[in-house]
Write a protein that holds these residues in place. Structure first.
Motif, mmCIF file in Angstrom:
data_model
loop_
_atom_site.group_PDB
_atom_site.id
_atom_site.type_symbol
_atom_site.label_atom_id
_atom_site.label_comp_id
_atom_site.label_asym_id
_atom_site.label_seq_id
_atom_site.Cartn_x
_atom_site.Cartn_y
_atom_site.Cartn_z
ATOM 1 N N MET A 1 -22.752 43.308 -104.605
ATOM 2 C CA MET A 1 -22.403 42.061 -103.929
ATOM 3 C C MET A 1 -22.191 42.354 -102.444
ATOM 4 S SD MET A 1 -21.573 42.011 -107.280
ATOM 5 C CE MET A 1 -19.910 42.611 -107.590
ATOM 6 N N ILE A 50 -17.029 37.516 -101.780
ATOM 7 C CA ILE A 50 -18.150 38.310 -102.278
ATOM 8 C C ILE A 50 -19.249 37.340 -102.705
ATOM 9 C CG2 ILE A 50 -16.858 40.356 -102.944
ATOM 10 C CD1 ILE A 50 -16.860 39.335 -105.842
ATOM 11 N N THR A 51 -20.508 37.737 -102.441
ATOM 12 C CA THR A 51 -21.657 36.884 -102.742
ATOM 13 C C THR A 51 -22.655 37.652 -103.603
ATOM 14 O OG1 THR A 51 -22.631 37.573 -100.647
ATOM 15 C CG2 THR A 51 -21.502 35.447 -100.684
ATOM 16 N N MET A 52 -23.298 36.931 -104.523
ATOM 17 C CA MET A 52 -24.315 37.504 -105.408
ATOM 18 C C MET A 52 -25.698 36.980 -105.019
ATOM 19 S SD MET A 52 -21.408 36.609 -107.223
ATOM 20 C CE MET A 52 -20.193 37.472 -108.250
ATOM 21 N N LEU A 70 -28.144 32.799 -103.378
ATOM 22 C CA LEU A 70 -26.928 33.404 -102.808
ATOM 23 C C LEU A 70 -25.741 32.516 -103.185
ATOM 24 C CD1 LEU A 70 -26.043 35.802 -100.935
ATOM 25 C CD2 LEU A 70 -25.946 34.133 -99.095
ATOM 26 N N GLY A 73 -18.996 34.162 -105.284
ATOM 27 C CA GLY A 73 -18.462 34.373 -106.625
ATOM 28 C C GLY A 73 -17.000 34.796 -106.669
#
Lengths: 86, 86, 86, 86, 86
Positions: A1, A50-52, A70, A73
């Motif tokens: 992430m 945090i990004t996935m 994007l 999360g």
């Protein structure tokens, strides 16, 4: 992430139906590069998150038919990384 | 998603059948880097748009059998980001 | 999709069966960076082409069991972009 | 896979349910760039590890419904690469 | 696909079960950047190879349950690219 900071909302009146009415946020990384993320947790400007990416981004929305690449999360409780710019 | 500006159409007479007759656009990012995106919303040159990558790009077309890896999924209502070049 | 220029063929006698006997091409981008793409349309050296990545690359071959991550999906009719190097 | 060094834990009290209670680690690459990875093997700060991206990241957790895009999949026994910074 | 040069083996005694006992290799690109790839063809140090990423990497192993995101899929017969460093 990846680690991003939330800047503000992004309005796209003309959009594909698959994005539904989910909120989009302009986020920046530690280099100041900008991207747009779907917000799955409810963030405010200034939050470090945090990004996935990739297929995880679609599943992280709770509905994999939503075509984001994007997704925010999680909100980081404390972010004191000295390398972060500004 | 990435933020791109639409420059112009791209014509590819010889193409794989999976792209069908969907419109392709040359888009640029804030560094001036060029990519080609399938247009799923109907854009005009100069529009600032959001684009999806990876499997989200295929689903964003409304037909996941279309083999694009970059799809325009929305037009940004106002884009006044001071970091954008030019 | 990315914009690449076809340079030449690439021969890999020892290869996994999933690539079958499909033609591979060395391609370069506008920075001169080299990658290898499966050719799904029939190109010649010097052609400017569009290429697909990720799962779109497999589907663009017409047979998703072919394990490519970069596939040439179309030949650009005219490419006169002044930013292209050389 | 990428080579990362584990720095420390990351706490995200507000997170999507799909991450469950899996441990997240801040990792850095040889340029000092930071990312966040789900830890599937049990690491300690200072460990040099291999990390998986894209759909492999989800499957590497043992449960593909976990929406990570970066997962620690192994601890390198010895890492003496002279190019690694510091 | 990317072009990599095989440097040496990588040992990870502690690893997730999904990697099974497949051989991992440290590979470098033409900038000297290092990554770790699963070897599906049987390579030796010094070989110039093509590597697949994303979902193609898993399928290229012959068993898509193996959670690699970078797999060596072929050995280049001759590689005389003048841009390659060293």
């Amino acid at each position: 992430m990846n680690i991003h900071r939330v800047l503000r909302d992004l309005v796209t009146t003309a959009r594909i139906p698959d994005l539904q009415h989910r909120s989009l946020r302009v986020v920046e990384d530690d280099s100041g590069d900008l991207e747009v993320a779907l917000d799955a947790v409810g963030t405010r400007p200034g939050d470090f998150v945090i990004t996935m990416r990739t297929s995880a981004a679609r599943h992280a929305t709770g509905d994999p038919s939503i075509t984001t690449d994007l997704t925010i999360g999680g909100i980081i409780d404390h972010w004191t990384e000295e390398r972060w710019y500004d």
